[in-house]
Design an enzyme around this catalytic site. Structure first.
Site, PDB file in Angstrom:
ATOM      1  N   HIS A 291       0.336 -26.580  55.827  1.00  0.00           N
ATOM      2  CA  HIS A 291      -0.685 -25.542  55.655  1.00  0.00           C
ATOM      3  C   HIS A 291      -1.888 -25.760  56.584  1.00  0.00           C
ATOM      4  CE1 HIS A 291      -3.877 -23.269  53.478  1.00  0.00           C
ATOM      5  NE2 HIS A 291      -2.875 -22.512  53.073  1.00  0.00           N
TER       6      HIS A 291
ATOM      7  N   SER B 186      -5.445 -17.497  52.781  1.00  0.00           N
ATOM      8  CA  SER B 186      -5.570 -18.716  53.593  1.00  0.00           C
ATOM      9  C   SER B 186      -5.429 -18.414  55.070  1.00  0.00           C
ATOM     10  CB  SER B 186      -4.475 -19.726  53.215  1.00  0.00           C
ATOM     11  OG  SER B 186      -4.882 -20.591  52.195  1.00  0.00           O
TER      12      SER B 186
ATOM     13  N   ASP C 133      -8.416 -29.048  54.509  1.00  0.00           N
ATOM     14  CA  ASP C 133      -7.035 -28.616  54.254  1.00  0.00           C
ATOM     15  C   ASP C 133      -6.116 -29.834  54.168  1.00  0.00           C
ATOM     16  OD1 ASP C 133      -4.555 -26.895  54.388  1.00  0.00           O
ATOM     17  OD2 ASP C 133      -6.057 -25.371  54.822  1.00  0.00           O
TER      18      ASP C 133
END
Length: 535
Positions: free
Chosen positions: A189, A469, A152
């Site tokens: 994120h 996600s 990520d």
């Protein structure tokens, strides 16, 4: 003067803007172009293909040993020569992969969000998804025997709910970007995903993860910078790094619309090595397939809301294998990465959401009615444009305001509710925000009054995100939790048990929306304890 602020968010149904080059389209590009391609070589022909790449004017930027391939940048004119080489197996585009989650608003839980925005508040929240996947019914005391790799945007080592894992020495990593370090996060994120998997519990602040005890070993492979986008070859490099680090599970809250032969080879090699790979199904809200989730070697995860209904953005197809909570998931983020929208007119503040992609800054000027923003208007020069949603994109509206000399833009909704907009890939220089239809009705009566519009850093360290996600780390975290009790089980057997013990939600058996159903930690544990691995 008081200015009301709201966090930036994307709409529930998100569209990926992906570069998807086929080999034929690469060849059709201008001769002066430089292309990113994957060049796979035939057995024993790596050296020959290295030479062929050099002769074609190319540069090898990454070796992908698991795929017997190189990631190459070369002039478009050189692609044909490589395709024609007898030593080359295939040439394909180095396609894009992106994060598959974004920030959202959750008005019904705004008090909760406020309670955890400040870590000194003394409150610790268990996000709804933790109980929904039964993670609270099993101790994670044994998870030190598992290593979970997160591919990520990095890991915020300074976050109060993530630092505990880091200081215990349970987090390692590698940075495959040119941005910061693996233990920093310029996108937010990756830290959000990490918090869902392993936010520390019992510290009296913030949230708890699926594995809150600080025992689970994490390996961070940073592939995304602030943009949240990278080439598939970078992801393949990260996958190899995860395997080299001894990961049992690889969690990928990322994807793109184009398959890759080389990528498939890499995931097949991981399957053969006993590594469980899990990826987000995609956020286009339709029946298309995202990759790597679409490969049979990878577990594809769909998203549910708190009522166990399929999220409107979650893709549905025959590849969806299992589901997890993915709507308004509360987790950890670094401060000042996300943006707040500011709006005040005639001394009164109004809720506003920063347009995704808007530059940060503030502007104060008279409010001007810019209509639908379909044409340039010299009357907007030096003013804040008030624009109604509809007919053209937000990016076009803001761009026309800017071209007309406007110093800021406010787009109000043409349907009930707050407007959460995005500028996509359009670059603007003026701050732009969205607001509700009701606010828009009021503001149209205040044209000519002094207005302040702004987009500023958000100091919050917890936030709600939407996306497959967010569902993916729930499943990955549960896989690590259950597997820790039965380390003798294989990756294939753990995958089978998670599917067999999932909560049925759709049609009997596997279906395109939920796969086998909602992942269940305690039920999976009970099943193995009673019948053994893989039954």
């Amino acid at each position: 003067m008081s200015i009301r602020r709201i966090r930036s968010a994307l709409p529930s149904a998100m569209t990926l803007a992906l570069l998807a080059l086929s080999v034929s389209s690469v060849s059709a590009a201008p001769a002066s172009g430089v292309e990113s391609v994957i060049v796979a070589y035939k057995p024993g022909k790596a050296a020959e293909v290295r030479g062929a790449v050099a002769n074609a004017g190319g540069k090898i930027v990454r070796e992908i040993g698991r795929a017997s391939a190189f990631a190459v940048k070369l002039p478009t004119a050189g692609v044909a020569a490589l395709q024609a080489s007898a030593d080359v197996d295939f040439v394909e585009a180095d396609v894009k992969r992106q994060v598959l989650g974004s920030r959202t608003s959750k008005p019904a839980a705004q008090a909760l969000a406020t309670a955890v925005d400040t870590p000194t508040s003394g409150s610790e929240i268990r996000p709804y998804g933790i109980a929904m996947v039964q993670a609270n019914q099993l101790s994670d005391a044994l998870t030190g025997n598992r290593k979970l790799c997160i591919i990520d945007s990095g890991y915020d080592r300074t976050h109060p709910d993530l630092a505990g894992n880091y200081t215990k020495g349970n987090v390692t990593g590698v940075n495959l970007t040119s941005s910061g370090t693996w233990d920093s996060d310029e996108n937010s994120h990756g830290s959000h995903v990490a918090g869902t998997i392993a936010a520390i519990g019992g510290n009296g602040i913030g949230v708890v993860g699926v594995n809150p005890g600080g025992h689970l070993k994490l390996h961070i492979a940073k592939v995304f910078d602030a943009s949240g986008s990278a080439e598939s070859s970078v992801v393949m490099d990260a996958v190899a790094a995860c395997a080299s680090a001894g990961a049992n599970i690889i969690s990928m809250s990322l994807g793109g619309g184009d398959p890759s032969q080389a990528e498939r080879r890499v995931f097949r090699s991981l399957l053969n090595e006993g590594i469980l790979t899990i990826a987000a199904a995609g956020n286009d809200g339709n029946g298309t397939t995202s990759f790597p989730a679409g490969y049979e070697e990878v577990m594809s995860v769909g998203a549910l809301d708190a009522n166990k209904a399929r999220a409107s953005f979650s893709q549905f197809n025959n590849d969806v294998e299992i589901a997890g909570p993915g709507v308004a998931v509360l987790s950890t983020i670094p401060p000042n990465i996300e943006s707040l929208g500011l709006l005040s007119v005639a001394g009164t503040s109004y809720d506003a959401a920063a347009m995704t992609g808007s530059p940060r800054g503030t502007a104060t000027a008279a409010l001007y009615d810019f209509g639908l923003g379909k044409a340039n208007d010299a009357g907007a020069a030096g003013k804040v444009c008030l624009i109604k949603r509809g007919e053209i994109s937000f990016a076009e509206k803001v761009s026309r305001c800017q071209a007309s000399g406007g110093v800021g833009a406010v787009v109000y909704n043409n349907q009930p509710g707050m407007l959460f907009g995005t500028l996509g890939e359009t670059v603007t220089s003026i701050p732009s925000v969205g607001t509700s239809d009701t606010n828009g009705a009021v503001l149209t009566g205040l044209v000519g009054q002094n207005a302040t519009v702004g987009v500023v850093p958000d100091p919050a360290i917890y936030s709600y995100f939407n996306g497959t996600s967010m569902a993916t780390p729930h499943v990955s975290g549960v896989a690590a939790l259950v597997w820790s009790y039965f380390p003798g089980c294989s990756a294939k057997q753990i995958r089978q048990v998670l599917n067999a013990s999932a909560m049925e939600l759709g049609k009997p058996g596997r279906d395109i929306e939920f796969g086998f159903g909602l992942v269940q930690a305690k039920d999976a544990y009970d099943r193995i304890a009673k019948t053994g691995c893989g039954n």
